[in-house]
Design an enzyme around this catalytic site. Structure first.
Site, PDB file in Angstrom:
ATOM      1  N   LYS A 179       0.836  -1.207   0.000  1.00  0.00           N
ATOM      2  CA  LYS A 179       0.000   0.000   0.000  1.00  0.00           C
ATOM      3  C   LYS A 179       0.876   1.264   0.000  1.00  0.00           C
ATOM      4  O   LYS A 179       2.106   1.164   0.183  1.00  0.00           O
ATOM      5  CB  LYS A 179      -0.921  -0.049   1.217  1.00  0.00           C
ATOM      6  CG  LYS A 179      -1.967  -1.178   1.160  1.00  0.00           C
ATOM      7  CD  LYS A 179      -2.829  -1.175   2.421  1.00  0.00           C
ATOM      8  CE  LYS A 179      -3.973  -2.167   2.328  1.00  0.00           C
ATOM      9  NZ  LYS A 179      -4.823  -2.115   3.551  1.00  0.00           N
ATOM     10  N   TYR A 184     -12.479  -2.079  -3.032  1.00  0.00           N
ATOM     11  CA  TYR A 184     -12.974  -2.149  -1.648  1.00  0.00           C
ATOM     12  C   TYR A 184     -14.498  -2.083  -1.570  1.00  0.00           C
ATOM     13  O   TYR A 184     -15.041  -1.687  -0.534  1.00  0.00           O
ATOM     14  CB  TYR A 184     -12.344  -1.027  -0.816  1.00  0.00           C
ATOM     15  CG  TYR A 184     -10.922  -1.316  -0.378  1.00  0.00           C
ATOM     16  CD1 TYR A 184     -10.599  -2.493   0.318  1.00  0.00           C
ATOM     17  CD2 TYR A 184      -9.899  -0.412  -0.627  1.00  0.00           C
ATOM     18  CE1 TYR A 184      -9.302  -2.758   0.726  1.00  0.00           C
ATOM     19  CE2 TYR A 184      -8.587  -0.673  -0.210  1.00  0.00           C
ATOM     20  CZ  TYR A 184      -8.305  -1.847   0.475  1.00  0.00           C
ATOM     21  OH  TYR A 184      -7.018  -2.097   0.887  1.00  0.00           O
ATOM     22  N   ASN A 227      -1.790  -0.041   7.320  1.00  0.00           N
ATOM     23  CA  ASN A 227      -1.343  -1.413   7.607  1.00  0.00           C
ATOM     24  C   ASN A 227      -0.492  -2.046   6.497  1.00  0.00           C
ATOM     25  O   ASN A 227      -0.403  -3.264   6.379  1.00  0.00           O
ATOM     26  CB  ASN A 227      -2.518  -2.294   8.041  1.00  0.00           C
ATOM     27  CG  ASN A 227      -3.582  -2.425   6.981  1.00  0.00           C
ATOM     28  OD1 ASN A 227      -3.443  -1.878   5.883  1.00  0.00           O
ATOM     29  ND2 ASN A 227      -4.644  -3.156   7.287  1.00  0.00           N
ATOM     30  N   HIS A 255      -1.846  -5.270   1.441  1.00  0.00           N
ATOM     31  CA  HIS A 255      -3.136  -5.931   1.206  1.00  0.00           C
ATOM     32  C   HIS A 255      -2.881  -7.340   0.699  1.00  0.00           C
ATOM     33  O   HIS A 255      -1.941  -7.570  -0.059  1.00  0.00           O
ATOM     34  CB  HIS A 255      -3.953  -5.171   0.152  1.00  0.00           C
ATOM     35  CG  HIS A 255      -5.134  -5.969  -0.349  1.00  0.00           C
ATOM     36  ND1 HIS A 255      -6.346  -5.942   0.302  1.00  0.00           N
ATOM     37  CD2 HIS A 255      -5.274  -6.850  -1.376  1.00  0.00           C
ATOM     38  CE1 HIS A 255      -7.185  -6.781  -0.330  1.00  0.00           C
ATOM     39  NE2 HIS A 255      -6.556  -7.337  -1.351  1.00  0.00           N
ATOM     40  N   GLU A 280      -9.863  -9.867  -7.526  1.00  0.00           N
ATOM     41  CA  GLU A 280      -8.868  -8.797  -7.412  1.00  0.00           C
ATOM     42  C   GLU A 280      -7.788  -8.915  -8.492  1.00  0.00           C
ATOM     43  O   GLU A 280      -7.348  -7.900  -9.035  1.00  0.00           O
ATOM     44  CB  GLU A 280      -8.263  -8.819  -5.999  1.00  0.00           C
ATOM     45  CG  GLU A 280      -9.303  -8.406  -4.954  1.00  0.00           C
ATOM     46  CD  GLU A 280      -8.896  -8.694  -3.510  1.00  0.00           C
ATOM     47  OE1 GLU A 280      -7.775  -9.182  -3.275  1.00  0.00           O
ATOM     48  OE2 GLU A 280      -9.723  -8.421  -2.612  1.00  0.00           O
TER      49      GLU A 280
HETATM   50  P1  IDP Z   1      -7.868  -6.891   5.405  1.00  0.00           P
HETATM   51  O1  IDP Z   1      -7.049  -5.862   4.654  1.00  0.00           O
HETATM   52  O2  IDP Z   1      -7.062  -7.532   6.504  1.00  0.00           O
HETATM   53  O3  IDP Z   1      -8.522  -7.910   4.492  1.00  0.00           O
HETATM   54  P2  IDP Z   1     -10.492  -5.690   5.709  1.00  0.00           P
HETATM   55  O4  IDP Z   1     -11.412  -5.918   6.864  1.00  0.00           O
HETATM   56  O5  IDP Z   1     -10.850  -6.300   4.406  1.00  0.00           O
HETATM   57  O6  IDP Z   1      -9.027  -6.114   6.171  1.00  0.00           O
HETATM   58  O7  IDP Z   1     -10.353  -4.116   5.538  1.00  0.00           O
HETATM   59  C1  IDP Z   1      -9.749  -3.590   4.381  1.00  0.00           C
HETATM   60  C2  IDP Z   1      -8.836  -2.454   4.801  1.00  0.00           C
HETATM   61  O8  IDP Z   1      -9.627  -1.414   5.341  1.00  0.00           O
HETATM   62  C3  IDP Z   1      -7.835  -2.792   5.917  1.00  0.00           C
HETATM   63  O9  IDP Z   1      -6.666  -3.422   5.426  1.00  0.00           O
HETATM   64  C4  IDP Z   1      -7.544  -1.426   6.472  1.00  0.00           C
HETATM   65  O10 IDP Z   1      -6.640  -0.711   5.606  1.00  0.00           O
HETATM   66  C5  IDP Z   1      -8.902  -0.760   6.377  1.00  0.00           C
HETATM   67  N1  IDP Z   1      -9.679  -0.880   7.607  1.00  0.00           N
HETATM   68  C6  IDP Z   1     -10.318  -1.980   8.059  1.00  0.00           C
HETATM   69  N2  IDP Z   1     -10.950  -1.748   9.225  1.00  0.00           N
HETATM   70  C7  IDP Z   1     -10.695  -0.449   9.511  1.00  0.00           C
HETATM   71  C8  IDP Z   1     -11.079   0.404  10.598  1.00  0.00           C
HETATM   72  O11 IDP Z   1     -11.764   0.021  11.536  1.00  0.00           O
HETATM   73  N3  IDP Z   1     -10.618   1.698  10.531  1.00  0.00           N
HETATM   74  C9  IDP Z   1      -9.840   2.166   9.509  1.00  0.00           C
HETATM   75  N4  IDP Z   1      -9.466   1.393   8.462  1.00  0.00           N
HETATM   76  C10 IDP Z   1      -9.885   0.100   8.479  1.00  0.00           C
HETATM   77 MG    MG Z   2     -10.032  -7.695   3.109  1.00  0.00          MG
END
Ligand code: IDP
Ligand code: MG
Length: 149
Positions: free
Chosen positions: A9, A49, A112, A115, A126
Site C-alpha cells: 500500500k 474495496y 497497515n 493488502h 482482485e
Molecule cells: P484486510 O485488509 O485484513 O482484508 P479488511 O477488513 O478487508 O481487512 O479491511 C480492508 C482495509 O480497510 C484494511 O486493510 C484497512 O486498511 C482498512 N480498515 C479496516 N478496518 C478499519 C477500521 O476500523 N478503521 C480504519 N481502516 C480500516
Molecule cells: Mg479484506
C-alpha cells in the site's frame, strides 16, 4: 497451485518496504507471476474495496489507497491465499503477531502496509481487477523441486 493478489500500500511504498514485503514472499517459496507499480485512481479503489462501501472508514480507506503509488503483484504457490494472509498478519497491526508484516511494521489499522486477498474468490476478482491475463507469466523456476515434493 493457487494465485493470490498482494499489494504494498502507499505507506509501504513511502516507507521503503517494497523489498521487505517481496523478500518475505520469495523466501517462503512463493513465486511472483505478475508485478507492477501503479497509482490507483478513485474508481478502481472503490471497486476494489466495494465490500466495505457501507463502513464508516470507507472514505478514508479510498483516500489512503489512492494517496500514492502502490506495488501490485500476483503470487503463486501451494495454498497461496492462506499462506500469504498468515505472512501479512491481522488487519490491525497493533494486534498482528510479531513476525508478520503488519506485526513488524505497523501500528495503525489505517496504515497497515499491505493488502492480501482473503479467499480464493476474492483473489480471482482482485487479480482480474488489477491485471490483464497477458501480464501474468507462466514459468518454471530452477529450484521448483526443492520447494515442492
Ligand atoms: P484486510 O485488509 O485484513 O482484508 P479488511 O477488513 O478487508 O481487512 O479491511 C480492508 C482495509 O480497510 C484494511 O486493510 C484497512 O486498511 C482498512 N480498515 C479496516 N478496518 C478499519 C477500521 O476500523 N478503521 C480504519 N481502516 C480500516
Ligand atoms: Mg479484506
Amino acid at each position: 497451485m493457487e494465485r493470490t493478489f498482494v499489494m504494498v500500500k502507499p505507506d509501504g511504498v513511502q516507507r521503503g518496504l517494497v523489498g521487505e514485503v517481496i523478500r518475505r514472499l520469495e523466501r517462503k517459496g512463493l513465486k511472483i507471476v505478475g508485478l507492477k507499480m501503479i497509482w490507483i485512481q478513485e474508481e478502481l479503489a472503490m471497486e476494489h474495496y466495494s465490500e466495505h462501501v457501507e463502513k464508516p472508514f470507507f472514505r478514508s480507506l479510498v483516500d489512503y489507497i489512492t494517496s500514492g503509488p502502490v506495488v501490485a503483484m500476483v503470487v503463486e504457490g501451494k495454498d497461496a491465499v492462506k499462506v500469504v494472509r498468515n505472512i501479512v498478519g491481522a488487519t490491525n497491526p497493533a494486534e498482528a503477531l510479531p513476525g508478520t508484516i503488519r506485526g513488524d511494521f505497523g501500528l495503525d489499522i489505517g496504515r497497515n502496509v499491505v493488502h492480501a486477498s482473503d479467499s480464493l474468490k476474492s483473489a480471482e476478482r482482485e487479480i482480474s481487477l488489477f491485471f490483464d491475463a497477458e501480464e501474468l507469466l507462466d514459468y518454471t523456476r530452477a529450484n521448483e523441486e526443492w520447494i515442492y515434493e
